[in-house]
Design an enzyme around this catalytic site. Structure first.
Site, PDB file in Angstrom:
ATOM      1  CB  THR A  46       1.136  44.736  18.292  1.00 38.54           C
ATOM      2  OG1 THR A  46       1.605  44.392  16.997  1.00 38.54           O
ATOM      3  CG2 THR A  46      -0.385  44.772  18.296  1.00 38.54           C
ATOM      4  CE1 TYR A 109      -9.722  45.377   6.635  1.00 35.83           C
ATOM      5  CE2 TYR A 109      -8.735  46.400   4.701  1.00 35.83           C
ATOM      6  CZ  TYR A 109      -9.852  46.077   5.445  1.00 35.83           C
ATOM      7  OH  TYR A 109     -11.097  46.437   5.010  1.00 35.83           O
ATOM      8  CE1 TYR A 135       4.504  39.142  16.288  1.00 30.86           C
ATOM      9  CE2 TYR A 135       4.153  41.504  16.118  1.00 30.86           C
ATOM     10  CZ  TYR A 135       3.877  40.310  16.720  1.00 30.86           C
ATOM     11  OH  TYR A 135       2.976  40.244  17.767  1.00 30.86           O
ATOM     12  NE  ARG A 140      -2.092  41.765  18.252  1.00 27.26           N
ATOM     13  CZ  ARG A 140      -2.902  42.611  18.882  1.00 27.26           C
ATOM     14  NH1 ARG A 140      -3.645  43.432  18.162  1.00 27.26           N
ATOM     15  NH2 ARG A 140      -2.978  42.650  20.193  1.00 27.26           N
ATOM     16  CE  LYS A 164       6.540  39.322  19.242  1.00 29.45           C
ATOM     17  NZ  LYS A 164       5.962  40.658  19.537  1.00 29.45           N
ATOM     18  CB  ILE A 206       9.681  39.707  21.398  1.00 35.18           C
ATOM     19  CG1 ILE A 206      11.080  39.823  20.789  1.00 35.18           C
ATOM     20  CG2 ILE A 206       9.073  41.093  21.598  1.00 35.18           C
ATOM     21  CD1 ILE A 206      11.116  40.446  19.410  1.00 35.18           C
TER      22      ILE A 206
END
Length: 291
Positions: A46, A109, A135, A140, A164, A206
């Protein structure tokens, strides 16, 4: 997957003033990580703004990093999205020989159910020739991948080797560590709780701030992995304010402001993101001057 222990960084994609990709800045960034103790590089996560890169630009970014790295650090590539079949096709058609693992974000989304998330990663698992890092970043994606779903995935798909975890919830982290298979790795995706996560039993991070402060941040994680709590905490409290600053106006505008201060690359991002404000840039400049 020893390559994933320690500090990885989610590289930005530097841009010139005209918003073209700054490949010289990208080379400087790669070498800055290698020279300062980072353990592996994450490409087109991202933070790399892949949503606003063309397909050609993505290929050039990957090729530039691979060439500049020249086999010195392990590479992880971001392959994720909210169209499962498109991700499957990308995994089947892409040359992944330069990478040690895939970083694949939970679908955003669409807001799938936990069963939808499970079925998505089942399809990704079956298509991927490489180990996969799941992830979870609900701020988000709009949906939190619950610990029960992660544990189910980790038990059922052996090439999904890590998560992650970027929910920012240390209790959720502890639930994962409590119930995960022995060889499944928990990696922080939240810089502020990276050290607490490692001390709780995670394997590393990360990081975003890590690419701006690679020497200290990677040293902090190594201290944490070795149980040197006093030394690790000293660095954690030293860098805490910078973590607040780089996320104050969103990522990667903040980290690019810091990289500008360090003369690595410019502060430029692409719309719909905008550059860090003057006030934030000044705060970051002051932090760097006094660091």
């Amino acid at each position: 997957m020893q390559e994933l222990i320690g500090t990885g960084v989610a590289l930005v994609t530097p841009f010139n003033k005209d918003k073209s990709v700054d490949f010289e800045g990208l080379k400087r960034l790669v070498n800055y990580q290698i020279d300062n103790g980072i353990n592996y590089l994450v490409i087109l996560g991202t933070t790399g703004e892949p949503a606003t890169l063309t397909s050609e630009e993505k290929e050039l970014v990957k090729a530039t990093i691979i060439k500049e790295n020249n086999g010195r650090l392990p590479l992880v590539i971001g392959v994720g999205g909210n169209n499962t079949m498109a991700i499957v096709e990308e995994l089947k058609s892409t040359d992944l020989s330069d990478y040690c693992a895939i970083l694949s974000v939970s679908p955003y989304y669409n807001k799938p159910t936990q069963e939808g998330i499970y079925q998505h990663f089942k399809a990704v698992s079956e298509a991927s020739p490489l180990p996969i890092i799941l992830y979870n970043v609900p701020s988000r994606t709009g949906v939190n991948v619950l610990p029960s779903t992660v544990i189910r995935i980790s038990n059922d798909f052996k090439n999904i080797v890590a998560i992650k975890e970027a929910a920012g919830d240390i209790i959720q982290v502890q639930r994962l560590i409590q119930n995960k298979p022995a060889d499944f790795m928990i990696i922080s995706g939240d810089d502020m709780i990276a050290l607490p996560l490692v001390l709780a039993g995670g394997v590393g991070v990360i990081s975003v701030i890590g690419q701006g402060l690679p020497k200290d941040f990677s040293k902090m994680i190594q201290y944490g992995l070795k149980g040197n709590v006093t030394e690790a905490n000293a660095i954690h409290y030293k860098v805490m304010d910078s973590i607040d600053y780089i996320f104050e106006e969103g990522n990667p505008a903040g980290i690019k402001a810091l990289l500008k201060t360090l003369n690595i690359c410019s502060e430029n991002v692409r719309l719909p993101l905008v550059n860090a404000s003057y006030d934030l840039q000044e705060k970051i400049n002051t932090f760097a001057a006094n660091y």
